[in-house]
Design an enzyme around this catalytic site. Structure first.
Site, PDB file in Angstrom:
ATOM      1  N   PHE A   1       0.893  -1.118   0.020  1.00  0.00           N
ATOM      2  CA  PHE A   1      -0.002  -0.003  -0.127  1.00  0.00           C
ATOM      3  C   PHE A   1       0.954   1.180  -0.049  1.00  0.00           C
ATOM      4  O   PHE A   1       1.663   1.415   0.995  1.00  0.00           O
ATOM      5  CB  PHE A   1      -0.826  -0.075   1.242  1.00  0.00           C
ATOM      6  CG  PHE A   1      -1.818   1.135   1.232  1.00  0.00           C
ATOM      7  CD1 PHE A   1      -3.056   1.235   0.452  1.00  0.00           C
ATOM      8  CD2 PHE A   1      -1.601   2.360   1.894  1.00  0.00           C
ATOM      9  CE1 PHE A   1      -4.025   2.219   0.376  1.00  0.00           C
ATOM     10  CE2 PHE A   1      -2.512   3.446   1.757  1.00  0.00           C
ATOM     11  CZ  PHE A   1      -3.667   3.392   1.098  1.00  0.00           C
TER      12      PHE A   1
ATOM     13  N   ASP B   1       9.183   2.425   1.377  1.00  0.00           N
ATOM     14  CA  ASP B   1       8.253   2.876   1.835  1.00  0.00           C
ATOM     15  C   ASP B   1       8.242   2.566   3.201  1.00  0.00           C
ATOM     16  O   ASP B   1       7.539   1.591   3.789  1.00  0.00           O
ATOM     17  CB  ASP B   1       6.933   2.638   1.070  1.00  0.00           C
ATOM     18  CG  ASP B   1       5.514   3.216   1.634  1.00  0.00           C
ATOM     19  OD1 ASP B   1       5.804   3.854   2.691  1.00  0.00           O
ATOM     20  OD2 ASP B   1       4.585   3.140   0.988  1.00  0.00           O
TER      21      ASP B   1
ATOM     22  N   LYS C   1       3.118   9.866   8.270  1.00  0.00           N
ATOM     23  CA  LYS C   1       2.438   9.356   9.582  1.00  0.00           C
ATOM     24  C   LYS C   1       2.995   9.961  10.864  1.00  0.00           C
ATOM     25  O   LYS C   1       2.616  11.029  11.232  1.00  0.00           O
ATOM     26  CB  LYS C   1       2.261   7.856   9.504  1.00  0.00           C
ATOM     27  CG  LYS C   1       1.321   7.403   8.561  1.00  0.00           C
ATOM     28  CD  LYS C   1       1.008   5.943   8.644  1.00  0.00           C
ATOM     29  CE  LYS C   1      -0.220   5.512   7.819  1.00  0.00           C
ATOM     30  NZ  LYS C   1      -1.512   5.851   8.182  1.00  0.00           N
TER      31      LYS C   1
HETATM   32  C1  LIG Z   1       3.084   2.313   3.729  1.00  0.00           C
HETATM   33  C2  LIG Z   1       2.123   3.455   3.524  1.00  0.00           C
HETATM   34  N1  LIG Z   1       2.325   4.089   2.368  1.00  0.00           N
HETATM   35  C3  LIG Z   1       1.694   5.156   2.161  1.00  0.00           C
HETATM   36  C4  LIG Z   1       0.671   5.685   2.871  1.00  0.00           C
HETATM   37  C5  LIG Z   1      -0.180   6.739   2.450  1.00  0.00           C
HETATM   38  O1  LIG Z   1       0.023   7.680   3.501  1.00  0.00           O
HETATM   39  P1  LIG Z   1      -1.114   8.769   3.485  1.00  0.00           P
HETATM   40  O2  LIG Z   1      -2.343   8.226   4.011  1.00  0.00           O
HETATM   41  O3  LIG Z   1      -0.535   9.680   4.488  1.00  0.00           O
HETATM   42  O4  LIG Z   1      -1.146   9.479   2.196  1.00  0.00           O
HETATM   43  C6  LIG Z   1       0.062   4.823   3.734  1.00  0.00           C
HETATM   44  C7  LIG Z   1      -1.199   4.857   4.690  1.00  0.00           C
HETATM   45  O5  LIG Z   1      -1.444   4.035   5.553  1.00  0.00           O
HETATM   46  C8  LIG Z   1       1.010   3.653   4.257  1.00  0.00           C
HETATM   47  O6  LIG Z   1       0.738   2.773   5.325  1.00  0.00           O
END
Ligand SMILES: Cc1ncc(COP(=O)(O)O)c(C=O)c1O
Length: 388
Positions: free
Chosen positions: A129, A214, A243
């Site tokens: 994700f 990520d 986050k």
């Molecule tokens: C691993 C990862 N990347 C990207 C995102 C997206 O982040 P945002 O909701 O701040 O756009 C998330 C959100 O849950 C995530 O867990």
């Protein structure tokens, strides 16, 4: 009638305030927050240092744009680079995890074309994700998130997570990068295997690819080290975080090695709000507090206690099939519906989240103490005894 879009499934609870790991709702009921706004309220609620720093910053100025130097942003970047152990040199600030990944994707494509070749493809993982904007969504290897939003940008190939040979087989002369979460979060909290991540780093070196991690959910601090990659023997080229980075103030960041970051030239990427003084002050303060309060060590200790307690509960309750995690990023697979347990937990004063139909995740603030671990486990035990 609410005038809000109905794009969230919200519980009928509204919180009025919090302190540390505790929250209180409009009816005056107290909760232990074991979700931290989905891995975001890293210092808990109303941490005096963060409250003081952002109030003081707001009293001076909030925003001037990236047309000028922003000393707060420079200091936040210094701290992030130091947290990386100096293996990453440059930082680009944005406002969310999805934006951090967008920037990383653009950077990888620019880098892939640096010698006149046309390398733009990114190998990413099934179950991954990376966010909701179209580029990050295309990188996300979970078709359910794509449905109805096609056509998505091309240039992404998805392979099995935690499978080095699958990545090796997917690399072609068009590939510029491998994008992976060291611990798949939304996928259900699955840490990648040590040999796989180390093998990926080696493969990236051999094939001249960027290793893009990520770490939006895992950094800073959630797994008990500043970055999850520090549990492994790897040096990534690019790392995204967001986050918990601002402790609840919206901010994202991309870190990269000097020679990689150099491929985004003036005007090629940007963000009006990215790294403004308020967000940067939050980042600087969060990183300072993690260090000064020894929170990495605390995460390791409370994470171990939490995992041990969950394993014990799995044995005694018969309703938990598996326990996974790293530091304060945990999940339990259930014999019952996750939504039912989440709702019973809330009723018992414990905030947790459903991440899969039968998986509950636990992502408490990094300030969690061992006593609070025990208290949360007691509430979870009561909640579990109430589900069918
Ligand atoms: C691993 C990862 N990347 C990207 C995102 C997206 O982040 P945002 O909701 O701040 O756009 C998330 C959100 O849950 C995530 O867990």
């Amino acid at each position: 009638v609410s005038h809000l879009f109905e794009n969230y499934r919200r519980a009928d609870v509204a919180f009025t305030h919090g302190r540390g790991v505790r929250l209180w709702d409009t009816a005056g009921r107290e909760y232990l927050d074991f979700l931290a706004g989905i891995a975001t309220s890293s210092l808990g609620h109303a941490h005096p240092r963060l409250v003081g720093a952002i109030a003081e910053q707001a009293g001076r100025y909030l925003h001037v744009s990236n047309l000028y130097r922003i000393p707060e942003q420079e200091r936040a970047a210094d701290r992030l680079v130091a947290a990386s152990g100096g293996v990453l040199d440059r930082v680009f600030f944005c406002n969310s995890g999805t934006e951090a990944n967008e920037a990383a994707i653009k950077l990888a494509r620019k880098w892939g074309r640096r010698q006149g070749e046309d390398r733009f493809e990114i190998v990413a993982m099934h179950g991954g994700f990376h966010g909701r904007t179209l580029g990050a969504l295309a990188a996300t290897g979970t078709p359910a998130y794509h449905r109805g939003f096609e056509p998505l940008p091309g240039g992404f190939v998805h392979v099995l997570f935690d499978d080095l040979e699958a990545v090796r087989a997917a690399v072609t002369e068009r590939t510029c990068a491998v994008l992976v979460e060291p611990v798949q979060g939304e996928g259900g909290v699955f840490p990648i295997g040590r040999q796989v991540l180390e093998g990926l780093a080696e493969l990236c070196r051999e094939r001249d690819l960027l290793l893009v991690l990520d770490e939006v959910q895992t950094a800073p601090g959630r797994t008990g080290s500043w970055f999850a990659f520090q549990h492994y023997g790897v040096v990534p080229d690019v790392v995204c975080c967001a986050k918990g980075l601002g402790g609840g103030v919206p901010v994202g960041a991309v870190l990269a090695r000097d020679e990689v970051a150099a491929h985004l030239r003036p005007g090629e990427h940007g963000s009006t709000f990215g790294g403004n003084a308020l967000a940067s002050t939050a980042v600087e303060t969060v990183l300072e507090v993690i260090e000064e309060e020894g929170l990495l060590e605390r995460v390791r200790r409370s994470g171990e206690r939490l995992a041990a307690g969950l394993l014990k509960l799995a044995t005694s309750s018969g309703r938990i099939r598996a326990v996974r995690g790293l530091g304060l990023m945990c999940a339990i697979d259930l014999e019952v519906e996750a939504a039912v347990l989440v709702s019973r937990a809330l009723h018992n004063g414990l905030v947790v989240g459903a991440v899969r139909p039968q998986t509950v995740r636990i992502l408490p603030p990094l300030v969690l103490t061992e006593d609070e671990v025990d208290e949360g486990l007691a509430r979870l035990t009561r909640a579990l005894s109430e589900v069918g």
